[in-house]
Design a protein around this motif. Structure first.
Motif, PDB file in Angstrom:
ATOM      1  N   LEU A  71       1.136  -1.199   0.050  1.00 11.89           N
ATOM      2  CA  LEU A  71       0.031   0.020   0.179  1.00 11.89           C
ATOM      3  C   LEU A  71       0.673   1.192   0.384  1.00 11.89           C
ATOM      4  O   LEU A  71       0.528   2.159  -0.360  1.00 11.89           O
ATOM      5  CB  LEU A  71      -0.603  -0.220   1.012  1.00 11.89           C
ATOM      6  N   ILE A  96      10.413   0.189   5.215  1.00 18.02           N
ATOM      7  CA  ILE A  96       9.528   0.851   6.260  1.00 18.02           C
ATOM      8  C   ILE A  96       9.815  -0.715   7.480  1.00 18.02           C
ATOM      9  O   ILE A  96       9.990  -1.578   7.575  1.00 18.02           O
ATOM     10  CB  ILE A  96       8.200  -0.403   5.387  1.00 18.02           C
ATOM     11  N   VAL A 102       0.806  -7.173  11.180  1.00 16.03           N
ATOM     12  CA  VAL A 102       0.227  -7.214   9.578  1.00 16.03           C
ATOM     13  C   VAL A 102      -1.138  -7.868   9.641  1.00 16.03           C
ATOM     14  O   VAL A 102      -1.586  -8.369  10.315  1.00 16.03           O
ATOM     15  CB  VAL A 102       1.204  -8.125   8.694  1.00 16.03           C
ATOM     16  N   GLY A 105      -5.770  -5.373  11.897  1.00 19.55           N
ATOM     17  CA  GLY A 105      -7.206  -4.924  12.372  1.00 19.55           C
ATOM     18  C   GLY A 105      -6.941  -3.417  13.106  1.00 19.55           C
ATOM     19  O   GLY A 105      -7.598  -2.308  14.401  1.00 19.55           O
ATOM     20  N   ALA A 107      -4.606  -1.403  11.065  1.00 21.20           N
ATOM     21  CA  ALA A 107      -4.327  -0.063  10.171  1.00 21.20           C
ATOM     22  C   ALA A 107      -3.007  -0.096  10.181  1.00 21.20           C
ATOM     23  O   ALA A 107      -2.383   0.612   9.335  1.00 21.20           O
ATOM     24  CB  ALA A 107      -4.876   0.666   9.801  1.00 21.20           C
ATOM     25  N   LEU A 182      -6.217 -11.623  10.722  1.00 18.53           N
ATOM     26  CA  LEU A 182      -7.556 -11.522   9.912  1.00 18.53           C
ATOM     27  C   LEU A 182      -7.319 -10.460   8.372  1.00 18.53           C
ATOM     28  O   LEU A 182      -7.274  -9.507   8.700  1.00 18.53           O
ATOM     29  CB  LEU A 182      -8.314 -11.179  10.601  1.00 18.53           C
ATOM     30  N   GLU A 183      -7.735 -10.867   7.021  1.00 20.45           N
ATOM     31  CA  GLU A 183      -8.269 -10.099   5.737  1.00 20.45           C
ATOM     32  C   GLU A 183      -9.685  -9.188   5.872  1.00 20.45           C
ATOM     33  O   GLU A 183     -10.732  -9.549   6.467  1.00 20.45           O
ATOM     34  CB  GLU A 183      -8.402 -10.728   4.870  1.00 20.45           C
ATOM     35  N   SER A 260     -10.538  -4.799  12.358  1.00 16.98           N
ATOM     36  CA  SER A 260     -11.048  -6.323  11.828  1.00 16.98           C
ATOM     37  C   SER A 260     -10.603  -7.432  12.819  1.00 16.98           C
ATOM     38  O   SER A 260     -11.226  -8.647  12.025  1.00 16.98           O
ATOM     39  CB  SER A 260     -11.592  -6.255  10.095  1.00 16.98           C
ATOM     40  N   GLY A 261     -10.190  -6.990  13.813  1.00 14.76           N
ATOM     41  CA  GLY A 261      -9.383  -7.883  13.923  1.00 14.76           C
ATOM     42  C   GLY A 261      -8.238  -8.830  13.761  1.00 14.76           C
ATOM     43  O   GLY A 261      -7.471  -8.494  12.116  1.00 14.76           O
TER      44      GLY A 261
HETATM   45  N1  LIG Z   1       2.637  -1.536   3.851  1.00  7.53           N
HETATM   46  C1  LIG Z   1       2.460  -2.003   4.272  1.00  7.53           C
HETATM   47  N2  LIG Z   1       1.933  -2.841   5.328  1.00  7.53           N
HETATM   48  C2  LIG Z   1       1.352  -4.035   6.317  1.00  7.53           C
HETATM   49  N3  LIG Z   1       0.907  -5.018   5.207  1.00  7.53           N
HETATM   50  C3  LIG Z   1       0.960  -4.634   3.503  1.00  7.53           C
HETATM   51  C4  LIG Z   1       1.637  -3.471   3.234  1.00  7.53           C
HETATM   52  N4  LIG Z   1       0.781  -3.083   2.409  1.00  7.53           N
HETATM   53  C5  LIG Z   1      -0.237  -4.420   1.958  1.00  7.53           C
HETATM   54  N5  LIG Z   1      -0.400  -4.655   2.539  1.00  7.53           N
HETATM   55  C6  LIG Z   1      -1.472  -6.443   3.274  1.00  7.53           C
HETATM   56  O1  LIG Z   1      -2.742  -5.824   3.272  1.00  7.53           O
HETATM   57  C7  LIG Z   1      -2.882  -6.482   4.272  1.00  7.53           C
HETATM   58  C8  LIG Z   1      -3.981  -5.758   5.569  1.00  7.53           C
HETATM   59  O2  LIG Z   1      -2.919  -5.202   6.708  1.00  7.53           O
HETATM   60  P1  LIG Z   1      -2.609  -4.235   7.708  1.00  7.53           P
HETATM   61  O3  LIG Z   1      -3.344  -2.858   6.748  1.00  7.53           O
HETATM   62  O4  LIG Z   1      -1.452  -4.282   7.918  1.00  7.53           O
HETATM   63  O5  LIG Z   1      -4.197  -4.453   7.929  1.00  7.53           O
HETATM   64  P2  LIG Z   1      -5.632  -4.278   8.591  1.00  7.53           P
HETATM   65  O6  LIG Z   1      -6.078  -3.992   7.575  1.00  7.53           O
HETATM   66  O7  LIG Z   1      -5.887  -5.757   9.223  1.00  7.53           O
HETATM   67  O8  LIG Z   1      -5.621  -2.878   9.438  1.00  7.53           O
HETATM   68  C9  LIG Z   1      -2.684  -7.744   4.804  1.00  7.53           C
HETATM   69  O9  LIG Z   1      -2.378  -8.727   3.575  1.00  7.53           O
HETATM   70  C10 LIG Z   1      -0.445  -7.081   4.024  1.00  7.53           C
HETATM   71  O10 LIG Z   1      -0.393  -8.612   3.414  1.00  7.53           O
END
Ligand SMILES: Nc1ncnc2c1ncn2[C@@H]1O[C@H](COP(=O)(O)OP(=O)(O)O)[C@@H](O)[C@H]1O
Ligand SMILES: C[C@@](CO)(OP(=O)(O)O)[C@H](O)COP(=O)(O)OP(=O)(O)OC[C@H]1O[C@@H](n2ccc(N)nc2=O)[C@H](O)[C@@H]1O
Length: 318
Positions: A71, A96, A102, A105, A107, A182-183, A260-261
């Motif tokens: 992202l 990073i 990761v 929930g 963010a 969790l996704e 979302s945990g």
């Molecule tokens: N910079 C990033 N850091 C963490 N996860 C990332 C990142 N970019 C993409 N992702 C993907 O996004 C998904 C959601 O991760 P994250 O944002 O950490 O969790 P959540 O949406 O539960 O808060 C993960 O499956 C991960 O592989």
């Protein structure tokens, strides 16, 4: 002259109130949520480089994509496009350092995207204001604007429309990290499924929680924490019931699934109580790691010049 690398520190969030409406035609759900930024952070460094790319270190780094689906990289490309650079060859490298779990929930991915936007705004001297950055942030994900803003805020729409909320004093949290993530779309999908099958309780109105935040009384706030996604997260990960019970048995005022945990957040009376709860919870064997955190804290900010002042967050390992 090559510009100096820019490092941005950015916080995780907990949703103190998360009311989820029905799915919209675009697949998103209408939300009324109260975000609080807490003192668990990622750091994102951007530097000018001939070989563009990403490296990721720290908490859960192995499960973070280092390609175009990261992202933060999407943020680089979007901002490159907006500033008439080649999005395929933006000429920057991202490093990073993860402290946010990761897929927990909290963010973390959104936080990294927000940090990349702020850092590049400086590196490329774009001089975009907060409002413009927030508009770009919302295109990247519903939680990204809040990571820029920090503090405590009421979020509506799909969570991207923000109004700051007064929160008196500091609240003390214990954060229990699960072994696997969790996704987010799966958890929203599970809530839709549960709602077709039965009528899971919905959280009440948000106003009493806003009053509790303004009063600064953690006991009052504890009674009002609520998350519609909790039933879905617990349905997908039944062990969370045990984690939530264990935190309260350890002396927390209340526990809640964060967004979302599967991370659980426990509100405590004060800093000493949070350390005691964390120690006891880490001995209970119900989660991977336990941290203590405070909120609210500021949103994404440049720290390239003040690394020496960085406080070490207290940690308790299970
Ligand atoms: N910079 C990033 N850091 C963490 N996860 C990332 C990142 N970019 C993409 N992702 C993907 O996004 C998904 C959601 O991760 P994250 O944002 O950490 O969790 P959540 O949406 O539960 O808060 C993960 O499956 C991960 O592989
Ligand atoms: C649930 C929350 C609570 O703050 O966060 P997390 O706990 O995952 O961090 C957020 O709503 C997540 O925000 P974010 O992770 O930015 O989600 P997005 O990238 O915008 O959307 C990912 C997917 O989640 C679902 N989604 C997200 C937001 C929303 N209001 N309704 C949804 O249904 C959709 O399936 C969407 O395709």
């Amino acid at each position: 002259m090559v510009p100096t690398p820019i490092t941005v520190r950015v916080p995780a969030k907990v949703n103190l109130h998360l009311a989820v409406g029905d799915p919209r035609p675009d697949g998103y759900h209408e939300l009324i949520t109260v975000f609080q930024a807490v003192s668990m952070t990622d750091e994102v460094t951007v530097l000018v480089a001939d070989e563009p790319g990403i490296d990721v270190h720290g908490e859960g780094a192995d499960s973070v994509p280092t390609g175009p689906s990261n992202l933060a990289w999407k943020a680089v490309r979007l901002l490159a496009e907006r500033s008439e650079r080649d999005p395929e060859e933006p000429g920057v490298r991202l490093s990073i350092s993860k402290g946010i779990p990761v897929a927990g929930g909290m963010a973390g991915g959104s936080a990294d995207a927000a940090a990349a936007l702020l850092a590049l705004n400086h590196l490329w001297r774009l001089e975009l204001g907060r409002d413009e950055l927030c508009d770009i942030a919302a295109q990247l994900g519903s939680d990204v604007p809040f990571a820029l803003q920090g503090g405590t805020a009421l979020g509506t729409g799909r969570g991207e429309r923000l109004v700051p909320v007064l929160a008196r004093h500091t609240f003390h949290w214990v954060i229990a990290l699960d072994r696997r993530g969790l996704e987010t779309p799966t958890v929203f999908g599970e809530l839709d499924r549960l709602r077709e099958e039965s009528k899971p309780n919905r959280v009440g109105e948000v106003e009493p929680l806003l009053e509790a935040l303004a009063s600064g009384d953690p006991r009052q706030l504890a009674l009002l924490l609520g998350n519609d996604l909790q039933a879905a997260a617990v349905s997908l990960r039944p062990g969370l019931r045990r984690t939530l019970r264990a935190g309260v048995q350890a002396g927390a005022l209340a526990g809640i699934v964060s967004g979302s945990g599967p991370t659980c957040a426990f509100l405590c009376t004060d800093a000493d109580s949070a350390v005691r709860v964390a120690a006891e919870l880490s001995g209970a064997g119900v989660c991977r790691t336990v941290r203590v955190a405070q909120g609210p804290v500021p949103g994404a900010r440049i720290v390239s010049d003040d690394r020496a002042d960085r406080p070490t967050p207290p940690q308790v390992h299970a």
